[in-house]
Design an enzyme around this catalytic site. Structure first.
Site, mmCIF file in Angstrom:
data_model
loop_
_atom_site.group_PDB
_atom_site.id
_atom_site.type_symbol
_atom_site.label_atom_id
_atom_site.label_comp_id
_atom_site.label_asym_id
_atom_site.label_seq_id
_atom_site.Cartn_x
_atom_site.Cartn_y
_atom_site.Cartn_z
ATOM 1 N N TYR A 42 29.443 31.766 24.268
ATOM 2 C CA TYR A 42 29.741 30.730 25.329
ATOM 3 C C TYR A 42 30.734 30.828 25.656
ATOM 4 C CZ TYR A 42 24.276 29.115 24.258
ATOM 5 O OH TYR A 42 23.419 28.788 24.313
ATOM 6 N N GLU A 43 30.987 30.671 26.905
ATOM 7 C CA GLU A 43 32.695 30.381 27.986
ATOM 8 C C GLU A 43 33.209 29.720 26.651
ATOM 9 O OE1 GLU A 43 34.104 29.672 31.998
ATOM 10 O OE2 GLU A 43 31.979 29.758 31.301
ATOM 11 N N SER A 44 33.335 28.566 26.273
ATOM 12 C CA SER A 44 34.482 27.582 25.551
ATOM 13 C C SER A 44 35.115 28.915 24.351
ATOM 14 C CB SER A 44 33.240 26.601 25.336
ATOM 15 O OG SER A 44 32.470 26.838 24.848
ATOM 16 N N GLY A 45 34.531 29.640 24.085
ATOM 17 C CA GLY A 45 34.934 29.916 22.727
ATOM 18 C C GLY A 45 34.085 30.496 21.346
ATOM 19 N N VAL A 73 38.975 30.233 25.049
ATOM 20 C CA VAL A 73 39.097 30.862 26.011
ATOM 21 C C VAL A 73 39.492 31.706 26.994
ATOM 22 C CG1 VAL A 73 38.208 30.127 28.571
ATOM 23 C CG2 VAL A 73 37.867 28.599 26.923
#
Length: 256
Positions: A42-45, A73
Site C-alpha cells: 500500500y502507498e502508505s508504506g 512513503v
C-alpha cells in the site's frame, strides 16, 4: 464481476501495488483464494500487509499491524516502485482514452475546469514503473472518451512505441476491467480492444458505453461466473469489515 475479474488477474507470488476500494477488495480476495503468496503493498508504506478486514484507507492501522515491513512513503516510491520492483499496479480513472491514457486531474480546460478532480497522487509513477497496470473503471461514454481533457497518467500515449520512446519502465495497462467486460491492448496498435464481456452483457452495450468506435475481438469471450468459493470468501470479508467498523468506539468511518 469487476472485483472477481480483477482478483483472477492477480498471480500468486507477485507483488501488487494496491489502492483502497475495489482494488483492495480484489487483492484480498485473491490472497484468500488462488494467490496466497500475493504480496500486498500500500502507498502508505506497508509491505506484505495481511489485513483480516478491508482497510478503510491507506493509513488504516490494520495494514501496519499485519505487514511484513513498514517503510516510509518516499522509500516505497524511490526504492520499490520506480526501480521496477512491483509487478502489478491498480489504477482508476475519471477519463480513459483508446490507448489507456488516464485523466484524474480536471474535466474541461485546465485553467477554468468544469470539475477539479483529486489529481495524480502516485498514479503517474504507478503507470510508468509497475511491471504492468490493471485499470478498474465503470464504462460510460462520459468516462471512455476520444480525447482526454488532461493526461495525468500515461498508458500507451498515441499508440505503439510511445512508451519505449519515452523510456518508461513498465509494460503499461495490460487490462481494463469494467462493469461491461474486459479490454486489452491490441498487440500491434496498442488500442484497447474488448476481449471479454461479463455474463448478460453484449458487445453492442459495451460499444454504446464508449465514446469512440470500440474495437471488438473476433473471438470475443464471456467472463466465467464467480465460483461459490469466491462469493463465500468475498461476502465473509465484507461482513467482517462491516462488523469491525460497527464495533469500533470512534467517529463514523474511523478505526483506531
Amino acid at each position: 464481476m469487476m472485483t472477481v475479474a480483477a482478483s483472477r488477474a492477480l498471480a500468486n507470488d507477485t507483488a501488487c501495488f494496491v489502492g483502497i476500494g475495489l482494488p483492495s477488495k480484489a487483492s484480498n480476495l485473491a490472497r484468500r483464494t488462488h494467490a496466497p503468496g500475493l504480496v500486498l503493498i500500500y502507498e502508505s508504506g506497508t509491505i506484505g500487509a495481511k489485513p483480516a478486514t478491508l482497510p478503510l484507507s491507506i493509513g488504516d492501522g490494520i495494514l501496519a499491524e499485519t505487514a511484513d515491513s513498514v517503510v516510509s512513503v518516499p522509500e516505497i516510491f524511490n526504492y520499490w516502485l520506480q526501480p521496477g520492483r512491483i509487478d502489478i499496479g491498480f489504477l482508476g480513472a475519471a477519463q480513459l482514452d483508446r490507448f489507456g491514457n488516464i485523466n484524474t486531474t480536471v474535466i474541461g480546460d485546465y485553467d477554468d475546469p468544469k470539475v477539479r478532480l483529486p489529481g495524480a497522487g502516485g498514479a503517474p509513477e504507478i503507470a510508468a514503473s509497475c511491471g504492468e497496470v490493471i485499470v478498474v473503471v465503470r464504462q460510460t461514454a462520459r468516462s471512455f472518451v476520444p480525447e482526454l481533457d488532461f493526461v495525468t497518467s500515461l498508458g500507451y500515449g498515441r499508440g505503439a512505441g510511445d512508451r519505449e520512446r519515452l523510456g518508461v519502465r513498465g509494460r503499461g495497462p495490460t487490462m481494463v476491467i469494467t462493469d461491461h467486460g474486459v479490454l486489452e491492448p491490441d498487440p500491434g496498435t496498442r488500442e484497447l480492444t474488448l476481449t471479454r464481456v461479463h455474463p448478460g452483457v453484449t458487445a453492442e452495450e459495451a460499444r454504446a458505453a464508449t465514446g469512440w468506435e470500440l474495437a471488438v475481438a473476433d473471438d470475443l469471450d464471456t467472463s466465467p461466473e464467480p465460483t461459490a468459493t469466491e462469493l463465500e470468501v468475498l461476502r465473509a470479508l465484507e461482513a467482517a469489515t462491516a462488523e469491525a467498523v460497527e464495533s469500533t468506539p470512534s467517529a463514523p468511518g474511523v478505526r483506531t
